[in-house]
Design a protein around this motif. Structure first.
Motif, PDB file in Angstrom:
ATOM      1  N   PHE A 101       5.592  42.581  24.583  1.00 23.79           N
ATOM      2  CA  PHE A 101       5.011  41.393  25.177  1.00 23.79           C
ATOM      3  C   PHE A 101       4.810  41.605  26.665  1.00 23.79           C
ATOM      4  N   GLU A 113       3.035  36.477  28.440  1.00 24.46           N
ATOM      5  CA  GLU A 113       3.339  36.055  27.076  1.00 24.46           C
ATOM      6  C   GLU A 113       4.793  35.605  26.948  1.00 24.46           C
ATOM      7  N   MET A 114       5.688  36.307  27.606  1.00 26.69           N
ATOM      8  CA  MET A 114       7.103  35.925  27.560  1.00 26.69           C
ATOM      9  C   MET A 114       7.327  34.561  28.213  1.00 26.69           C
ATOM     10  N   VAL A 169       5.138  32.109  28.552  1.00 27.14           N
ATOM     11  CA  VAL A 169       4.555  31.085  27.670  1.00 27.14           C
ATOM     12  C   VAL A 169       5.485  30.827  26.488  1.00 27.14           C
ATOM     13  N   ALA A 170       6.040  31.871  25.902  1.00 26.78           N
ATOM     14  CA  ALA A 170       6.954  31.702  24.770  1.00 26.78           C
ATOM     15  C   ALA A 170       8.202  30.933  25.184  1.00 26.78           C
ATOM     16  N   ILE A 171       8.744  31.234  26.357  1.00 34.78           N
ATOM     17  CA  ILE A 171       9.945  30.534  26.834  1.00 34.78           C
ATOM     18  C   ILE A 171       9.643  29.063  27.073  1.00 34.78           C
ATOM     19  N   ILE A 177       7.286  27.230  25.586  1.00 36.49           N
ATOM     20  CA  ILE A 177       7.102  26.577  24.275  1.00 36.49           C
ATOM     21  C   ILE A 177       8.446  26.357  23.599  1.00 36.49           C
ATOM     22  N   LEU A 178       9.315  27.359  23.614  1.00 33.35           N
ATOM     23  CA  LEU A 178      10.642  27.194  23.013  1.00 33.35           C
ATOM     24  C   LEU A 178      11.456  26.133  23.746  1.00 33.35           C
TER      25      LEU A 178
END
Length: 196
Positions: free
Chosen positions: A51, A55-56, A58-60, A62-63
């Protein structure tokens, strides 16, 4: 042999300056090394899997938003889970009191005045009218320490129940803080013609 000497091919020729190429089947070419042997090419490296930093992040995010929603729902459920316990306790207090009252005789008879929140001198249903000590006590007037903060009140009044004129409507209200629960019960003079 001198140290500066250029290596020679087995045929005695010097290796060419650029890569050798041999034409193979269907016009494909193959690189040859300095000794004429096919040169093994390293596989071209693709971008490594994984990633990117964006991307990391954005993922954090969202989580984090998802977990925040779950935590809000969980805390709401936990906060409301104590309310059923209080409701069940109020119901138990009101049921106990209404059962005690309904077991008393309908006909009024003289009795002595109770001391404090005692009900041991109550000998008929009407004696309970207006009972509201602001706490929960046993019949003999002992305050129940485990029920501190709870209160119970009673009102008894004459009413007609399904055509029966001699009926008493009993309303028991148990409360704690802002929560309260009321139960309504009835006591009729079903034993009016029989001797005690």
């Amino acid at each position: 042999m001198s140290a500066n000497r250029t290596p020679t091919l087995p045929s005695g020729r010097c290796p060419p300056r650029g890569p050798l190429q041999r034409t193979g089947k269907a016009g494909s070419t193959q690189d040859l090394g300095w000794d004429g042997a096919p040169r093994v090419r390293k596989a071209t490296t693709k971008a490594q899997g994984g990633f990117t930093l964006v991307e990391m992040i954005v993922a954090i995010v969202i989580l984090g938003v998802g977990l925040a929603g779950v935590m809000v729902a969980f805390s709401t459920a936990v906060r409301g889970s104590a309310d059923p316990v209080i409701h069940q306790q109020l119901l138990a207090i009101a049921e106990e009191m209404i059962e005690e009252i309904q077991l008393k005789p309908y006909a009024a008879s003289p009795n002595g005045a109770p001391a404090g929140c005692a009900r041991d001198t109550y000998n008929d249903v009407a004696d309970y009218n207006g009972y509201a000590p602001g706490k929960v006590c046993t019949v003999d007037g002992t305050e129940v320490a485990a029920l501190a903060g709870y209160a119970v009140g009673v009102s008894v009044g004459s009413a007609t129940l399904g055509g029966v004129g001699e009926a008493l409507r009993i309303v028991v209200t148990a409360s704690k803080g802002s929560q309260s629960l009321s139960l309504v019960g009835w006591r009729t003079n079903y034993a009016q013609g029989s001797a005690p």
